[in-house]
Design an enzyme around this catalytic site. Structure first.
Site, PDB file in Angstrom:
ATOM      1  N   GLN A 263     -73.576   0.058  24.083  1.00 56.58           N
ATOM      2  CA  GLN A 263     -73.142  -0.732  23.133  1.00 56.58           C
ATOM      3  C   GLN A 263     -71.700  -0.511  22.733  1.00 56.58           C
ATOM      4  OE1 GLN A 263     -76.681   0.203  22.161  1.00 56.58           O
ATOM      5  NE2 GLN A 263     -77.014  -1.312  23.611  1.00 56.58           N
TER       6      GLN A 263
ATOM      7  N   VAL B 188     -59.044  -1.388  38.123  1.00 64.09           N
ATOM      8  CA  VAL B 188     -58.459  -2.365  38.436  1.00 64.09           C
ATOM      9  C   VAL B 188     -59.204  -3.597  39.040  1.00 64.09           C
ATOM     10  CG1 VAL B 188     -55.975  -1.481  38.382  1.00 64.09           C
ATOM     11  CG2 VAL B 188     -57.500  -1.267  40.369  1.00 64.09           C
TER      12      VAL B 188
ATOM     13  N   GLY C 138     -76.651  -3.250  29.130  1.00 67.58           N
ATOM     14  CA  GLY C 138     -76.516  -3.461  30.622  1.00 67.58           C
ATOM     15  C   GLY C 138     -75.297  -3.032  31.240  1.00 67.58           C
ATOM     16  N   HIS C 139     -75.602  -1.794  31.976  1.00 70.60           N
ATOM     17  CA  HIS C 139     -74.384  -1.341  32.805  1.00 70.60           C
ATOM     18  C   HIS C 139     -74.532  -1.542  34.240  1.00 70.60           C
ATOM     19  CE1 HIS C 139     -74.155   2.096  29.373  1.00 70.60           C
ATOM     20  NE2 HIS C 139     -73.726   0.952  29.113  1.00 70.60           N
ATOM     21  N   THR C 140     -73.320  -2.107  34.717  1.00 70.67           N
ATOM     22  CA  THR C 140     -73.511  -2.422  36.154  1.00 70.67           C
ATOM     23  C   THR C 140     -72.485  -1.358  36.696  1.00 70.67           C
ATOM     24  OG1 THR C 140     -71.466  -3.896  35.566  1.00 70.67           O
ATOM     25  CG2 THR C 140     -73.703  -4.968  36.046  1.00 70.67           C
TER      26      THR C 140
ATOM     27  N   GLY D  86     -68.954  -3.444  22.754  1.00 70.81           N
ATOM     28  CA  GLY D  86     -69.771  -3.451  24.029  1.00 70.81           C
ATOM     29  C   GLY D  86     -69.490  -4.121  25.128  1.00 70.81           C
ATOM     30  N   ASP D  87     -69.891  -3.727  26.296  1.00 74.97           N
ATOM     31  CA  ASP D  87     -69.461  -4.340  27.425  1.00 74.97           C
ATOM     32  C   ASP D  87     -67.983  -4.018  28.108  1.00 74.97           C
ATOM     33  OD1 ASP D  87     -71.844  -5.757  27.498  1.00 74.97           O
ATOM     34  OD2 ASP D  87     -70.740  -7.451  26.137  1.00 74.97           O
ATOM     35  N   GLU D  88     -67.703  -2.984  27.651  1.00 76.18           N
ATOM     36  CA  GLU D  88     -66.331  -2.466  27.959  1.00 76.18           C
ATOM     37  C   GLU D  88     -66.155  -1.951  29.504  1.00 76.18           C
ATOM     38  OE1 GLU D  88     -68.062  -1.038  25.552  1.00 76.18           O
ATOM     39  OE2 GLU D  88     -67.262  -1.565  23.598  1.00 76.18           O
TER      40      GLU D  88
ATOM     41  N   LEU E 223     -57.889  -4.300  33.932  1.00 77.58           N
ATOM     42  CA  LEU E 223     -56.514  -4.334  34.074  1.00 77.58           C
ATOM     43  C   LEU E 223     -56.055  -5.559  34.989  1.00 77.58           C
ATOM     44  CD1 LEU E 223     -54.111  -3.625  32.381  1.00 77.58           C
ATOM     45  CD2 LEU E 223     -53.370  -2.088  34.282  1.00 77.58           C
TER      46      LEU E 223
ATOM     47  N   LYS F 131     -68.393   0.502  30.404  1.00 77.80           N
ATOM     48  CA  LYS F 131     -68.930   1.985  30.421  1.00 77.80           C
ATOM     49  C   LYS F 131     -69.518   2.409  31.699  1.00 77.80           C
ATOM     50  CE  LYS F 131     -71.017   1.067  26.596  1.00 77.80           C
ATOM     51  NZ  LYS F 131     -70.542  -0.192  26.269  1.00 77.80           N
TER      52      LYS F 131
ATOM     53  N   THR G 238     -79.834  -9.302  21.212  1.00 74.81           N
ATOM     54  CA  THR G 238     -80.619  -9.538  22.748  1.00 74.81           C
ATOM     55  C   THR G 238     -81.917  -9.988  22.986  1.00 74.81           C
ATOM     56  OG1 THR G 238     -80.928  -7.193  23.018  1.00 74.81           O
ATOM     57  CG2 THR G 238     -78.602  -7.829  23.483  1.00 74.81           C
TER      58      THR G 238
ATOM     59  N   ARG H 125     -75.427 -14.588  28.690  1.00 75.80           N
ATOM     60  CA  ARG H 125     -74.713 -15.253  27.446  1.00 75.80           C
ATOM     61  C   ARG H 125     -73.078 -15.468  27.909  1.00 75.80           C
ATOM     62  NH1 ARG H 125     -76.646 -13.177  21.909  1.00 75.80           N
ATOM     63  NH2 ARG H 125     -76.622 -11.208  22.853  1.00 75.80           N
TER      64      ARG H 125
HETATM   65  P1  IMP Z   1     -79.643  -5.972  19.582  1.00 76.92           P
HETATM   66  O1  IMP Z   1     -78.871  -4.733  19.763  1.00 76.92           O
HETATM   67  O2  IMP Z   1     -80.206  -6.589  20.512  1.00 76.92           O
HETATM   68  O3  IMP Z   1     -80.358  -6.047  18.150  1.00 76.92           O
HETATM   69  O4  IMP Z   1     -78.084  -6.909  19.106  1.00 76.92           O
HETATM   70  C1  IMP Z   1     -77.411  -6.814  17.924  1.00 76.92           C
HETATM   71  C2  IMP Z   1     -75.842  -7.184  18.407  1.00 76.92           C
HETATM   72  O5  IMP Z   1     -75.607  -6.267  19.044  1.00 76.92           O
HETATM   73  C3  IMP Z   1     -75.756  -8.486  18.988  1.00 76.92           C
HETATM   74  O6  IMP Z   1     -74.760  -9.021  18.561  1.00 76.92           O
HETATM   75  C4  IMP Z   1     -75.757  -8.282  20.555  1.00 76.92           C
HETATM   76  O7  IMP Z   1     -75.365  -9.386  20.991  1.00 76.92           O
HETATM   77  C5  IMP Z   1     -75.138  -6.938  20.430  1.00 76.92           C
HETATM   78  N1  IMP Z   1     -75.368  -6.010  21.684  1.00 76.92           N
HETATM   79  C6  IMP Z   1     -76.340  -5.164  21.772  1.00 76.92           C
HETATM   80  N2  IMP Z   1     -76.381  -4.488  22.844  1.00 76.92           N
HETATM   81  C7  IMP Z   1     -75.347  -5.105  23.555  1.00 76.92           C
HETATM   82  C8  IMP Z   1     -74.608  -4.599  24.748  1.00 76.92           C
HETATM   83  O8  IMP Z   1     -74.893  -3.800  25.294  1.00 76.92           O
HETATM   84  N3  IMP Z   1     -73.444  -5.297  25.052  1.00 76.92           N
HETATM   85  C9  IMP Z   1     -72.786  -5.993  24.161  1.00 76.92           C
HETATM   86  N4  IMP Z   1     -73.283  -6.497  23.015  1.00 76.92           N
HETATM   87  C10 IMP Z   1     -74.701  -5.811  22.626  1.00 76.92           C
END
Ligand code: IMP
Length: 429
Positions: free
Chosen positions: A224, A418, A40-42, A12-14, A336, A16, A130, A307
């Site tokens: 995710q 970039v 959370g997409h920014t 997640g958080d790549e 990058l 996207k 989360t 976090r």
């Molecule tokens: P949940 O989806 O809130 O149940 O969280 C399960 C796991 O997925 C935890 O490790 C979260 O930190 C992670 N997670 C859920 N949604 C995201 C996301 O959008 N980005 C990054 N990690 C996520």
């Protein structure tokens, strides 16, 4: 064949959101297929930062119709708030622009309380969720006792069903010694949200199949990432849905023959928020440097939870696995610019496990916890690359890095980002 699936290749958080924003420009429909407001997409456009949790990134483009598919889980109160926040930034949101599946499941205040209670009960073994109620909502769905968005079409029956659901959950919360939820207040808040959302509810499966049949280009926007997949991630440190390419089909309800492109998004390094294995994790100054200070929204702090993210070098064992699980036709590499200034950069190409070396994902999470990365070292570059717009503007060492990662994953990488701005995407000519 008109569907593209966009998924996270890592934890997640790549990045996207910004890639979805780019692909949405050429799409008629943009559809979220799973997860909820844990995402959370920014997207940064000009001077404005848009934070999207549930609403697909396509909403920032005039043309695209946005869909929340049946595989998503929706907190109606939070969705209404997100829609209002976007409207305050000038984004047009109407039932012509956003449609919500009647099959999507509802996240209730009781699910959020149960998520917190479950994390508390796990103590040191917590998942690090989360706390958005995602797991309990999907548990009710698979346990066949969930509430669906379509129930909002009958207000009285919906209020009664929600009330009964909260009373049932309260019994469980009491058993766990947790605070209970006021069913009356919840029912009122959800009935208000239902009144706002009712015009947006539709049969999105029929809608998508009709549009695909007519040749519309559909972008399936994943949330995710692969290693958080309920089946293919590092269980139990995963989310409760299928954020991989297969999940797009089950979450939206159309067949695989419509798909002609599967795009994986990876950062040029690794990050993870929450518990679970991260083989290349760096502690100390190197990890801090990749993370950033938190002064910028693109630093490595969660968009939804704030976090700090755990950071480490690129892991191509994991990325190869992600390419297999999803069937990537290409990978987009983000951030990058963050690697500028390192003398050398490490790429994990294999794992040491119990005295041997493997170049594939181990079979169990316990083994994944024991692996030590085997690194290959490549040269870094010093230039600030934020202004690069052509492939050849990238320093030679950066191009070597990209090509090495692509070769190790046997998947082309023809696009890199970039910087956070919409135009800071560089395409190979
Ligand atoms: P949940 O989806 O809130 O149940 O969280 C399960 C796991 O997925 C935890 O490790 C979260 O930190 C992670 N997670 C859920 N949604 C995201 C996301 O959008 N980005 C990054 N990690 C996520």
């Amino acid at each position: 064949m008109p569907a593209t699936i966009l998924v996270g290749a890592q934890w997640g958080d790549e990045g996207k959101g910004r890639v979805a924003d780019w692909l949405a420009a050429g799409s008629d429909v943009v559809a979220r297929f799973g997860g909820g407001d844990n995402a959370g997409h920014t997207v940064y456009v000009g001077a404005t930062l848009y934070k999207l949790h549930l609403v697909p990134s396509g909403i920032l483009h005039q043309r695209a119709v946005c869909v929340l598919g049946g595989g998503t889980v929706i907190n109606p109160v939070n969705l209404v708030r997100e829609m209002d926040d976007l409207r305050a930034l000038g984004v047009e949101i109407t039932p012509e622009r956003l449609i919500i599946s009647t099959r999507a499941h509802i996240i209730s205040p009781a699910h959020i309380a149960l998520d917190k209670a479950s994390e508390k009960a796990r103590g040191a073994d917590k998942i690090g969720t989360t706390l958005r109620g995602i797991g309990p909502a999907y548990m009710d769905k698979t346990g066949r006792s969930g509430l669906r968005m379509g129930q909002m079409l009958d207000v009285e029956a919906f209020a009664e069903a929600l009330y009964a659901h909260i009373e049932t959950a309260n019994a469980a919360l009491l058993r766990d010694g947790c605070e209970t939820i006021d069913p009356q207040a919840s029912a009122e808040a959800y009935v208000d949200a239902a009144a706002r959302l009712r015009p947006y509810l539709r049969d999105t499966t029929r809608y998508l199949n009709e549009r695909l049949h007519d040749g519309a280009r559909v972008l399936c926007e994943g949330a995710q990432g692969t290693m958080l997949d309920i089946d293919h991630g590092d269980y139990p440190f995963v989310t409760s849905s299928s954020p991989t390419s297969g999940g797009a089909l089950t979450g939206l309800g159309f067949g695989p023959l419509y798909v002609d492109r599967v795009v994986g998004v990876t950062k040029c390094f690794s990050t993870r928020v929450g518990s679970g294995p991260l083989p290349t994790e760096l502690s100390g100054a190197l990890g801090d440097r990749l993370r950033g200070t938190g002064a910028h929204f693109w630093d490595e702090f969660g968009t939804t939870t704030g976090r700090p993210r755990r950071c480490g070098w690129m892991d191509t064992v994991m990325l190869r696995y992600a390419a297999q699980v999803n069937g990537f036709s290409e990978i987009v590499m983000t951030k990058l610019d963050v690697l500028s200034g390192f003398d050398t950069i490490q790429i994990a190409t294999a794992y040491e496990l119990d005295g041997g070396v493997i170049d594939y994902m181990p079979m169990t999470t316990a083994e994944q916890n024991r692996v030590k990365p085997v690194y290959e070292t490549v040269a870094g570059w010093r230039e600030d690359i934020g202004g690069a717009r052509q492939w050849n503007d990238l320093p030679a060492a950066a191009r070597v890095y990209i090509d090495r990662v692509a070769a190790l994953c046997a998947t082309p990488i023809n696009t890199v980002s970039v910087g956070p701005e919409r135009d800071q995407l560089v395409h190979r000519q």
